[in-house]
Design a protein around this motif. Structure first.
Motif, PDB file in Angstrom:
ATOM      1  N   GLY A 257      55.923  54.925  33.975  1.00 23.82           N
ATOM      2  CA  GLY A 257      56.035  54.553  35.373  1.00 23.82           C
ATOM      3  C   GLY A 257      54.687  54.405  36.055  1.00 23.82           C
ATOM      4  O   GLY A 257      54.612  53.954  37.210  1.00 23.82           O
ATOM      5  N   GLY A 258      53.623  54.781  35.364  1.00 22.85           N
ATOM      6  CA  GLY A 258      52.291  54.711  35.950  1.00 22.85           C
ATOM      7  C   GLY A 258      51.826  53.301  36.241  1.00 22.85           C
ATOM      8  O   GLY A 258      51.140  53.058  37.244  1.00 22.85           O
ATOM      9  N   ALA A 259      52.190  52.354  35.388  1.00 23.50           N
ATOM     10  CA  ALA A 259      51.785  50.957  35.589  1.00 23.50           C
ATOM     11  C   ALA A 259      52.377  50.415  36.882  1.00 23.50           C
ATOM     12  O   ALA A 259      51.677  49.795  37.690  1.00 23.50           O
ATOM     13  CB  ALA A 259      52.224  50.100  34.395  1.00 23.50           C
ATOM     14  N   ALA A 260      53.658  50.651  37.089  1.00 15.65           N
ATOM     15  CA  ALA A 260      54.318  50.160  38.299  1.00 15.65           C
ATOM     16  C   ALA A 260      53.753  50.836  39.543  1.00 15.65           C
ATOM     17  O   ALA A 260      53.571  50.201  40.586  1.00 15.65           O
ATOM     18  CB  ALA A 260      55.823  50.396  38.200  1.00 15.65           C
ATOM     19  N   SER A 261      53.442  52.130  39.435  1.00 14.62           N
ATOM     20  CA  SER A 261      52.901  52.863  40.580  1.00 14.62           C
ATOM     21  C   SER A 261      51.528  52.332  40.977  1.00 14.62           C
ATOM     22  O   SER A 261      51.245  52.136  42.170  1.00 14.62           O
ATOM     23  CB  SER A 261      52.798  54.355  40.250  1.00 14.62           C
ATOM     24  N   LEU A 262      50.666  52.089  39.993  1.00 20.77           N
ATOM     25  CA  LEU A 262      49.340  51.562  40.282  1.00 20.77           C
ATOM     26  C   LEU A 262      49.430  50.153  40.876  1.00 20.77           C
ATOM     27  O   LEU A 262      48.705  49.825  41.819  1.00 20.77           O
ATOM     28  CB  LEU A 262      48.493  51.528  39.006  1.00 20.77           C
ATOM     29  N   ALA A 263      50.310  49.329  40.305  1.00 19.82           N
ATOM     30  CA  ALA A 263      50.471  47.964  40.813  1.00 19.82           C
ATOM     31  C   ALA A 263      50.954  47.982  42.259  1.00 19.82           C
ATOM     32  O   ALA A 263      50.476  47.211  43.102  1.00 19.82           O
ATOM     33  CB  ALA A 263      51.446  47.190  39.936  1.00 19.82           C
ATOM     34  N   GLN A 264      51.892  48.869  42.568  1.00 21.47           N
ATOM     35  CA  GLN A 264      52.404  48.962  43.936  1.00 21.47           C
ATOM     36  C   GLN A 264      51.330  49.466  44.886  1.00 21.47           C
ATOM     37  O   GLN A 264      51.209  48.982  46.023  1.00 21.47           O
ATOM     38  CB  GLN A 264      53.619  49.886  43.976  1.00 21.47           C
ATOM     39  N   TYR A 265      50.530  50.412  44.438  1.00 22.27           N
ATOM     40  CA  TYR A 265      49.441  50.938  45.262  1.00 22.27           C
ATOM     41  C   TYR A 265      48.463  49.821  45.628  1.00 22.27           C
ATOM     42  O   TYR A 265      48.046  49.695  46.791  1.00 22.27           O
ATOM     43  CB  TYR A 265      48.714  52.057  44.517  1.00 22.27           C
ATOM     44  N   ILE A 266      48.096  49.011  44.644  1.00 21.05           N
ATOM     45  CA  ILE A 266      47.156  47.914  44.903  1.00 21.05           C
ATOM     46  C   ILE A 266      47.755  46.919  45.885  1.00 21.05           C
ATOM     47  O   ILE A 266      47.078  46.454  46.812  1.00 21.05           O
ATOM     48  CB  ILE A 266      46.770  47.218  43.580  1.00 21.05           C
ATOM     49  N   ARG A 267      49.014  46.583  45.720  1.00 18.58           N
ATOM     50  CA  ARG A 267      49.644  45.607  46.605  1.00 18.58           C
ATOM     51  C   ARG A 267      49.778  46.155  48.028  1.00 18.58           C
ATOM     52  O   ARG A 267      49.637  45.420  49.000  1.00 18.58           O
ATOM     53  CB  ARG A 267      50.994  45.186  46.040  1.00 18.58           C
ATOM     54  N   ASP A 268      50.031  47.439  48.137  1.00 12.91           N
ATOM     55  CA  ASP A 268      50.171  48.048  49.464  1.00 12.91           C
ATOM     56  C   ASP A 268      48.838  48.129  50.197  1.00 12.91           C
ATOM     57  O   ASP A 268      48.787  47.983  51.427  1.00 12.91           O
ATOM     58  CB  ASP A 268      50.770  49.453  49.346  1.00 12.91           C
ATOM     59  N   HIS A 269      47.752  48.371  49.469  1.00  9.51           N
ATOM     60  CA  HIS A 269      46.466  48.635  50.103  1.00  9.51           C
ATOM     61  C   HIS A 269      45.448  47.506  49.992  1.00  9.51           C
ATOM     62  O   HIS A 269      44.475  47.472  50.750  1.00  9.51           O
ATOM     63  CB  HIS A 269      45.852  49.914  49.514  1.00  9.51           C
ATOM     64  N   HIS A 270      45.674  46.581  49.045  1.00  5.46           N
ATOM     65  CA  HIS A 270      44.660  45.536  48.828  1.00  5.46           C
ATOM     66  C   HIS A 270      45.245  44.121  48.746  1.00  5.46           C
ATOM     67  O   HIS A 270      44.492  43.174  48.536  1.00  5.46           O
ATOM     68  CB  HIS A 270      43.870  45.833  47.550  1.00  5.46           C
ATOM     69  N   GLY A 271      46.534  43.976  48.871  1.00  6.56           N
ATOM     70  CA  GLY A 271      47.149  42.650  48.811  1.00  6.56           C
ATOM     71  C   GLY A 271      47.604  42.279  47.420  1.00  6.56           C
ATOM     72  O   GLY A 271      48.787  42.073  47.167  1.00  6.56           O
ATOM     73  N   ASN A 272      46.664  42.206  46.481  1.00  7.79           N
ATOM     74  CA  ASN A 272      46.987  41.922  45.075  1.00  7.79           C
ATOM     75  C   ASN A 272      45.802  42.331  44.205  1.00  7.79           C
ATOM     76  O   ASN A 272      44.690  42.568  44.717  1.00  7.79           O
ATOM     77  CB  ASN A 272      47.357  40.444  44.867  1.00  7.79           C
ATOM     78  N   PRO A 273      45.993  42.428  42.898  1.00  7.71           N
ATOM     79  CA  PRO A 273      44.915  42.890  42.012  1.00  7.71           C
ATOM     80  C   PRO A 273      43.660  42.014  42.040  1.00  7.71           C
ATOM     81  O   PRO A 273      42.541  42.540  41.930  1.00  7.71           O
ATOM     82  CB  PRO A 273      45.580  42.863  40.626  1.00  7.71           C
ATOM     83  N   GLU A 274      43.828  40.711  42.195  1.00  9.84           N
ATOM     84  CA  GLU A 274      42.657  39.835  42.193  1.00  9.84           C
ATOM     85  C   GLU A 274      41.794  40.079  43.428  1.00  9.84           C
ATOM     86  O   GLU A 274      40.557  40.074  43.354  1.00  9.84           O
ATOM     87  CB  GLU A 274      43.084  38.370  42.108  1.00  9.84           C
ATOM     88  N   LYS A 275      42.418  40.300  44.579  1.00  9.53           N
ATOM     89  CA  LYS A 275      41.663  40.625  45.797  1.00  9.53           C
ATOM     90  C   LYS A 275      40.948  41.964  45.640  1.00  9.53           C
ATOM     91  O   LYS A 275      39.813  42.139  46.093  1.00  9.53           O
ATOM     92  CB  LYS A 275      42.593  40.669  47.004  1.00  9.53           C
ATOM     93  N   ARG A 276      41.605  42.906  45.012  1.00  8.04           N
ATOM     94  CA  ARG A 276      41.003  44.215  44.761  1.00  8.04           C
ATOM     95  C   ARG A 276      39.780  44.067  43.854  1.00  8.04           C
ATOM     96  O   ARG A 276      38.719  44.655  44.126  1.00  8.04           O
ATOM     97  CB  ARG A 276      42.033  45.131  44.117  1.00  8.04           C
TER      98      ARG A 276
END
Length: 341
Positions: A257-276
């Motif tokens: 479940g760690g992958a989904a949690s990290l992905a959700q964290y990035i989307r919540d705080h940074h928009g998407n992984p590429e922006k991060r």
């Protein structure tokens, strides 16, 4: 209506000229069309893409050297057990060693170019389609199509289609994949192809070694791998953040479940992984190049046009390219004879 007006109409509707003409071989198109399978998708829903793919394959078989069977190299591979995660890992490692001899842990960002060297395999783009990818076995050849998307997505789709090819190459059929069937690791056949793509693009030893080096460079002190390490890993191997994180989870480098949690964290705080990644100033992604039409196929297209076997307009329509592009590549390779690969 003139031919140019029909061509303009077809382009505007994102259809092939085949939809307006009766040229070509209806029997061949019907035979090719019958090969395609897409569970839960009706014939009317898949028809535009099926029409283009059937036209492409029909034209390719017309200009390519005749073959009596699928490529011999495929016989090196095949399922030995049911479509399990372990079997996907085994097949991926086997194909890795074949395509990347002596460098099986290196990034596969140049995979589209490496595949040009495999006999009887044609890789091209699939334009104007809701499908992410497709694979077709017909006429003794294997055709793999990838729709233009985010490059990391395209690379994973290519790996996914290769998973179908090596596992099911004995089947004379075609497979169409929607976005909902790639990267979701669901049902047996699609989950197997996803696991194959993940293992092929991110070999286990490479992931472990790379993460260790990345953590040393960024001086990571936390016990658990974080989003920054995975973002760097994703860019290094040409895959998306989600694919890299899921691979880390499968290798037990992240908790379930760690992958989904990290992905959700990035989307919540940074928009998407590429922006991060951009905000962190990470190096840009290395370019992944896909050919609109396989250069291997184009060699024989040029030869067929030179010999008068096909016309530029006929071949351009069926291969989803332009007459200008055919002439440009023809000019750049003039004086060279096509050779079998």
């Amino acid at each position: 209506m003139t031919a140019s007006e029909l061509r303009a109409l077809a382009r505007g509707l994102k259809l092939s000229m085949r939809a307006f003409t009766s040229t070509g071989s209806p029997a061949t198109s019907s035979t090719l069309g019958a090969l395609f399978r897409a569970p839960g998708i009706s014939d009317s829903e898949r028809e535009p893409t099926l029409d283009r793919l059937a036209g492409f394959v029909e034209a390719a078989i017309k200009v390519l050297p005749a073959r009596g069977r699928l490529p011999d190299w495929l016989n090196r591979f095949g399922l030995q057990r049911p479509e399990t995660h372990d079997e996907a890992e085994r097949l991926a490692a086997q194909l890795r060693a074949f395509i990347y001899p002596g460098e099986i842990d290196s990034p596969a960002i140049d995979l589209p170019q490496r595949l040009r060297m495999l006999d009887g395999l044609i890789v091209s783009e699939l334009k104007n389609s809701k499908y992410e990818g497709a694979s077709v076995a017909a006429g003794g050849y294997v055709f793999v199509f990838v729709s233009p998307r985010f490059p990391a997505r395209m690379l994973f789709t290519l790996g996914h289609e290769l998973g179908h090819v090596v596992a099911h190459h004995s089947l004379q059929s075609a497979h169409l994949d929607l976005a909902t069937t790639i990267g979701r690791f669901r049902n047996r056949a699609e989950g197997f192809a996803d696991a194959f793509a993940s293992a092929f693009l991110l070999p286990a030893l490479a992931v472990g070694g790379s993460l260790q080096a990345i953590r040393q460079v960024i001086r990571a002190n936390a016990d658990q791998i974080g989003d920054i390490e995975i973002l760097i890993l994703a860019r290094l191997y040409g895959v998306s953040f989600d694919v890299a994180a899921r691979r880390c989870e499968d290798l037990e480098l992240l908790p379930r479940g760690g992958a989904a949690s990290l992905a959700q964290y990035i989307r919540d705080h940074h928009g998407n992984p590429e922006k991060r990644a951009e905000a962190l100033g990470l190096p840009a992604r290395e370019r992944v190049h896909f050919d609109v039409v396989s250069p291997v196929l184009m060699k024989f297209v040029h030869q067929s046009i030179s010999d008068g076997g096909t016309s530029p307009s006929w071949i351009a329509d069926r291969l989803g390219t332009s007459i200008e592009s055919i002439y440009e590549t023809h000019a750049s390779t003039s004086g060279r004879r096509a050779t079998t690969h």
